[in-house]
Design an enzyme around this catalytic site. Structure first.
Site, PDB file in Angstrom:
ATOM      1  N   LYS A  66      35.940  58.503  21.386  1.00  0.00           N
ATOM      2  CA  LYS A  66      34.398  58.119  21.407  1.00  0.00           C
ATOM      3  C   LYS A  66      33.629  58.715  20.267  1.00  0.00           C
ATOM      4  CE  LYS A  66      34.330  59.830  25.538  1.00  0.00           C
ATOM      5  NZ  LYS A  66      35.891  60.303  25.706  1.00  0.00           N
ATOM      6  N   THR A  67      33.840  60.168  19.954  1.00  0.00           N
ATOM      7  CA  THR A  67      33.103  60.851  18.968  1.00  0.00           C
ATOM      8  C   THR A  67      33.190  60.310  17.456  1.00  0.00           C
ATOM      9  OG1 THR A  67      32.920  62.760  20.461  1.00  0.00           O
ATOM     10  CG2 THR A  67      32.507  63.284  17.961  1.00  0.00           C
ATOM     11  N   ASP A 111      26.469  63.038  23.360  1.00  0.00           N
ATOM     12  CA  ASP A 111      27.867  63.221  24.066  1.00  0.00           C
ATOM     13  C   ASP A 111      27.584  63.430  25.555  1.00  0.00           C
ATOM     14  OD1 ASP A 111      30.478  63.203  24.236  1.00  0.00           O
ATOM     15  OD2 ASP A 111      30.739  65.197  23.437  1.00  0.00           O
ATOM     16  N   THR A 160      32.735  60.475  29.850  1.00  0.00           N
ATOM     17  CA  THR A 160      33.781  60.236  30.530  1.00  0.00           C
ATOM     18  C   THR A 160      33.791  59.638  31.857  1.00  0.00           C
ATOM     19  OG1 THR A 160      33.605  62.648  31.109  1.00  0.00           O
ATOM     20  CG2 THR A 160      34.950  62.096  29.146  1.00  0.00           C
ATOM     21  N   ARG A 219      43.781  63.206  20.601  1.00  0.00           N
ATOM     22  CA  ARG A 219      43.425  64.616  20.434  1.00  0.00           C
ATOM     23  C   ARG A 219      44.699  65.518  20.766  1.00  0.00           C
ATOM     24  NH1 ARG A 219      38.850  66.273  23.578  1.00  0.00           N
ATOM     25  NH2 ARG A 219      37.457  65.427  21.718  1.00  0.00           N
TER      26      ARG A 219
HETATM   27  P1  ADP Z   1      36.295  61.836  22.373  1.00  0.00           P
HETATM   28  O1  ADP Z   1      34.843  61.932  21.734  1.00  0.00           O
HETATM   29  O2  ADP Z   1      36.675  60.558  23.176  1.00  0.00           O
HETATM   30  O3  ADP Z   1      36.692  63.011  23.344  1.00  0.00           O
HETATM   31  P2  ADP Z   1      37.325  62.231  19.665  1.00  0.00           P
HETATM   32  O4  ADP Z   1      36.422  61.246  19.057  1.00  0.00           O
HETATM   33  O5  ADP Z   1      36.624  63.833  19.550  1.00  0.00           O
HETATM   34  O6  ADP Z   1      37.495  61.951  21.090  1.00  0.00           O
HETATM   35  O7  ADP Z   1      38.567  62.313  19.140  1.00  0.00           O
HETATM   36  C1  ADP Z   1      39.592  63.528  19.199  1.00  0.00           C
HETATM   37  C2  ADP Z   1      40.523  63.487  17.870  1.00  0.00           C
HETATM   38  O8  ADP Z   1      41.420  62.470  18.027  1.00  0.00           O
HETATM   39  C3  ADP Z   1      39.757  63.086  16.618  1.00  0.00           C
HETATM   40  O9  ADP Z   1      39.159  64.491  16.032  1.00  0.00           O
HETATM   41  C4  ADP Z   1      40.625  62.500  15.865  1.00  0.00           C
HETATM   42  O10 ADP Z   1      41.322  63.211  15.119  1.00  0.00           O
HETATM   43  C5  ADP Z   1      41.604  61.638  16.971  1.00  0.00           C
HETATM   44  N1  ADP Z   1      41.337  60.307  17.029  1.00  0.00           N
HETATM   45  C6  ADP Z   1      40.785  59.850  18.114  1.00  0.00           C
HETATM   46  N2  ADP Z   1      40.669  58.587  17.981  1.00  0.00           N
HETATM   47  C7  ADP Z   1      41.513  58.095  16.912  1.00  0.00           C
HETATM   48  C8  ADP Z   1      41.913  56.891  16.338  1.00  0.00           C
HETATM   49  N3  ADP Z   1      41.459  55.991  16.870  1.00  0.00           N
HETATM   50  N4  ADP Z   1      42.882  56.845  15.203  1.00  0.00           N
HETATM   51  C9  ADP Z   1      43.333  58.115  14.695  1.00  0.00           C
HETATM   52  N5  ADP Z   1      42.880  59.334  15.302  1.00  0.00           N
HETATM   53  C10 ADP Z   1      41.843  59.526  16.258  1.00  0.00           C
END
Ligand code: ADP
Length: 340
Positions: A66-67, A111, A160, A219
């Protein structure tokens, strides 16, 4: 949000590596093809019409991107970016600097947007709709409200818990995108690409093994890869083979399905303390000495998806597959579930 001890490195190095592993552009992302295709169209249309991009809401379990998506959007559009957390915006005054600092057409990312209190949410509505806010100056008899114009901006929210977002807030997002757990092939590809970025030699079987044991979550795949790489460096010549990956993950308490100690403790708590369930999440959390939010956000989504537990109106129940995973015999008439 990461709940695992990751690596024994200095925090700056871990942070730098995180940045290196995070895809910078939408086209660099692996998986979530439907979401990224719709997003590319919205971005393209906004660019062609020279219009502001509509507000976007991303929801899904932690660590799914998402981030990453929220950060890629302003890069694609060539606009400014600000990041805030719902938990830190407890009063309208906390939000005002972000809104007034927002440059024209820039992105404001919030977030954990489900954690905004109602007063902040309501303060946000006119900002999202008309790019205006009402600010109250002074108090009591002397209080007066001024209406202030903002520069147009795009709000990107991430959560989430889509279910906790009020309908009026949800309806103000033009795009609402749900992120799903990644497939084995997608996660294997992420592990393969990131090994290259980390200058780590790895065999395909080991990529797949790490992917299998990462609960559908990039992650976690990144965290596990970094741990396996450290293990390979310390115990062998730095090359990641299948036996090395297996031994490293075993040492970390990650089982063949990707569950860690906390996941198994959750299942064991329901089985041993609550006779398999149904048990309320509050009671399970209390027994495990954890906040219920941690269970609902971080532990349960994958276990539900994997069919190891089910949710019933009276609480959580461990399924046949859940018992089997713990190496236990299910009692008669257990809850049904399928292991995927
Ligand atoms: P969320 O915000 O949903 O908790 P993040 O965007 O922070 O998750 O993702 C966590 C990590 O996972 C990122 O730093 C990235 O390295 C990896 N990641 C997430 N989505 C992808 C994707 N589609 N392809 C490759 N790596 C990804």
């Amino acid at each position: 949000m990461a709940r695992e001890p990751v690596v024994s490195r200095a925090p700056e190095i871990v942070e730098e590596e995180e940045r290196a592993l995070r895809p910078q552009r939408i086209r660099d992302m692996v998986g979530q093809g439907d979401v990224t295709a719709r997003l590319e169209i919205a971005l393209d249309a906004a660019r062609k019409r020279s219009e502001i991009l509509g507000h976007i809401l991303f929801d899904g379990p932690p660590g799914l991107g998402k981030t990453t998506l929220a950060m890629a959007v302003p890069r694609e559009m060539g606009v400014g970016f600000q990041i805030a957390s719902g938990a830190a915006l407890q009063a309208p005054k906390d939000l005002i600097p972000y809104l007034t600092n927002a440059e024209e057409n820039s992105v404001l990312f919030i977030d954990e947007i489900h954690r905004l209190p109602k007063v902040v949410e309501e303060f946000l509505y006119p900002a999202m709709e008309d790019f205006r806010i009402d600010i109250t100056l002074g108090d009591g008899m002397n209080a007066r409200t001024i209406n202030m114009a903002l520069r147009p901006f795009t709000l990107i929210g991430a959560t989430t818990r889509a279910g906790l977002i009020s309908a009026p807030l949800r309806d103000r997002f033009v795009m609402r995108e749900h992120l799903e757990f990644y497939t084995l092939d997608e996660l294997s590809e992420i592990v393969r690409r990131n090994s290259r970025k980390l200058n780590t030699e790895i065999v395909d079987e080991a990529c797949r093994e790490i992917a299998t044991r990462s609960r559908g979550t990039p992650r976690l795949a990144n965290n596990r890869l970094r741990w396996v790489r450290d293990y390979a460096t310390s115990k062998a010549d730095g090359r990641v083979t299948l036996p090395i990956a297996d031994a490293a993950l075993k040492m970390q308490g990650v089982d063949p399905l990707g569950l860690d100690g906390q996941d198994r403790k959750y299942l064991q708590t329901i089985v041993h303390t609550f006779h398999g369930g149904p048990a309320g999440v509050e009671a399970i959390a209390h027994t495990m000495n954890l906040p219920p939010d941690t269970l609902v956000d971080e532990v349960e989504p994958f276990l539900l998806r994997a069919g190891l537990v089910i949710r019933t109106p009276r609480g959580r129940k461990v399924t046949n597959s859940g018992y089997a995973h713990l190496g236990l015999e299910a009692p008669e008439e257990p809850a049904q579930g399928n292991l995927f």
